[in-house]
Design an enzyme around this catalytic site. Sequence first.
Site, PDB file in Angstrom:
ATOM      1  N   SER A  43      15.098 -16.728   2.909  1.00  0.00           N
ATOM      2  CA  SER A  43      16.310 -17.445   2.476  1.00  0.00           C
ATOM      3  C   SER A  43      15.974 -18.844   2.011  1.00  0.00           C
ATOM      4  CB  SER A  43      17.366 -17.620   3.564  1.00  0.00           C
ATOM      5  OG  SER A  43      17.295 -16.740   4.572  1.00  0.00           O
ATOM      6  N   HIS A  75      19.553 -11.290  -0.228  1.00  0.00           N
ATOM      7  CA  HIS A  75      18.121 -10.998  -0.123  1.00  0.00           C
ATOM      8  C   HIS A  75      17.820 -10.052  -1.297  1.00  0.00           C
ATOM      9  CE1 HIS A  75      17.206 -11.993   4.323  1.00  0.00           C
ATOM     10  NE2 HIS A  75      18.237 -12.685   3.918  1.00  0.00           N
ATOM     11  N   ARG A  96      12.552  -8.148   1.959  1.00  0.00           N
ATOM     12  CA  ARG A  96      12.008  -8.182   3.319  1.00  0.00           C
ATOM     13  C   ARG A  96      12.830  -7.248   4.208  1.00  0.00           C
ATOM     14  NH1 ARG A  96      11.060 -13.956   5.167  1.00  0.00           N
ATOM     15  NH2 ARG A  96       8.878 -13.616   5.664  1.00  0.00           N
ATOM     16  N   THR A  97      12.142  -6.455   4.993  1.00  0.00           N
ATOM     17  CA  THR A  97      12.831  -5.667   6.024  1.00  0.00           C
ATOM     18  C   THR A  97      12.683  -6.433   7.333  1.00  0.00           C
ATOM     19  OG1 THR A  97      12.365  -3.592   4.896  1.00  0.00           O
ATOM     20  CG2 THR A  97      12.871  -3.445   7.241  1.00  0.00           C
ATOM     21  N   HIS A  98      13.816  -6.758   7.938  1.00  0.00           N
ATOM     22  CA  HIS A  98      13.771  -7.536   9.176  1.00  0.00           C
ATOM     23  C   HIS A  98      13.669  -6.627  10.396  1.00  0.00           C
ATOM     24  CE1 HIS A  98      15.291 -10.820   6.611  1.00  0.00           C
ATOM     25  NE2 HIS A  98      14.736 -11.612   7.508  1.00  0.00           N
ATOM     26  N   GLU A 197      19.883 -17.665  18.648  1.00  0.00           N
ATOM     27  CA  GLU A 197      19.483 -17.909  20.026  1.00  0.00           C
ATOM     28  C   GLU A 197      20.609 -18.637  20.775  1.00  0.00           C
ATOM     29  OE1 GLU A 197      17.857 -19.218  17.272  1.00  0.00           O
ATOM     30  OE2 GLU A 197      16.700 -17.351  17.118  1.00  0.00           O
ATOM     31  N   SER A 216      11.751 -13.562  11.652  1.00  0.00           N
ATOM     32  CA  SER A 216      10.813 -12.824  10.794  1.00  0.00           C
ATOM     33  C   SER A 216       9.409 -13.380  10.981  1.00  0.00           C
ATOM     34  CB  SER A 216      11.238 -12.965   9.317  1.00  0.00           C
ATOM     35  OG  SER A 216      11.101 -14.315   8.896  1.00  0.00           O
ATOM     36  N   ASN A 239      18.942 -25.311   9.560  1.00  0.00           N
ATOM     37  CA  ASN A 239      19.852 -25.888  10.565  1.00  0.00           C
ATOM     38  C   ASN A 239      19.008 -26.318  11.744  1.00  0.00           C
ATOM     39  OD1 ASN A 239      19.703 -22.706  10.778  1.00  0.00           O
ATOM     40  ND2 ASN A 239      20.020 -23.463  12.849  1.00  0.00           N
TER      41      ASN A 239
HETATM   42  N1  HPA Z   1      17.652 -19.136  14.508  1.00  0.00           N
HETATM   43  C1  HPA Z   1      17.115 -17.993  14.069  1.00  0.00           C
HETATM   44  N2  HPA Z   1      17.036 -17.677  12.788  1.00  0.00           N
HETATM   45  C2  HPA Z   1      17.520 -18.553  11.895  1.00  0.00           C
HETATM   46  C3  HPA Z   1      18.104 -19.765  12.292  1.00  0.00           C
HETATM   47  C4  HPA Z   1      18.182 -20.069  13.673  1.00  0.00           C
HETATM   48  O1  HPA Z   1      18.667 -21.135  14.103  1.00  0.00           O
HETATM   49  N3  HPA Z   1      18.479 -20.390  11.156  1.00  0.00           N
HETATM   50  C5  HPA Z   1      18.128 -19.605  10.122  1.00  0.00           C
HETATM   51  N4  HPA Z   1      17.544 -18.475  10.560  1.00  0.00           N
END
Ligand code: HPA
Length: 276
Positions: A43, A75, A96-98, A197, A216, A239
Amino acid sequence: MADQTNPLDDPSADPFAIAAEAASDIHRLTGVEHHDIAVTLGSGWSKAAELIGETVATIPATEVTGFSKPALEGHVGTLRSIVTPDGKHVLVIGARTHYYERHGVRRVVHSVRTAAAAGAKTMVLTNGAGGIKETWKAGTPVLISDHINLTADSPLEGATFVDLTDLYSRRLRDLARTIDPTLDEGVYCQFTGPHYETPAEVQMAKHLGGHIVGMSTALEAIAARQAGMEVLGFSLITNLAAGIQKTPLSHAEVIEAGREAEPVISGLLARVIGAL
Ligand code: HPA
């Protein structure tokens, strides 16, 4: 949703033979026999494709053996063959495969194994991720210096012991810093997702020595090392991680941060790839 016909889902199939088949599909569909470098665009990074060089061919990933449909809109599900001004062939993986898609780790690392089978000796992995270091702001690109794999899984099967020292090549990190000396770096913690999280998990990651949280890259890097590739990893901090930033996280915010940072980080990535 599931594409039931993926050959990687047959446990008796050899994932490396399937990657070799995928590489021959890429050769047939792009006309390019050998790729030198592969880059997975996470991303925020996708504009880099236009800046790396001249596109020779763009193919839908679904035309290539073993690739899955992308789970997320935004994506891009394409593979692109690009030639740099100095004649290097770059395979750009926009599909991408997550791990959180729950199709198994073989599918997660298939693009990396395919890139290796297509000849790539360098694997550039990029992602959007949360930052634990408070000095980072949304939109900051950082180098990955190491990882902590919190998925409790591995792309390696059987008693396959692979050294992961200097997995995210110091040589390539130094080279990236010749392009942008301000690039900071950090340890990437791969969580399974797709939930973000909790603040407590972010504190755990911090105490473990992590600086970046995401969903990833670590498993892909392990597969790249197994394949003998040199790895360069970049995270775009979209972020600050949960609890570090005081407001709740949202996917929209992550996408927006990626969109805003895209022109700058894509230029950076293209210049680094040009220098590889
Ligand atoms: N955590 C996990 N994956 C993410 C985050 C995050 O804060 N931001 C963008 N992808």
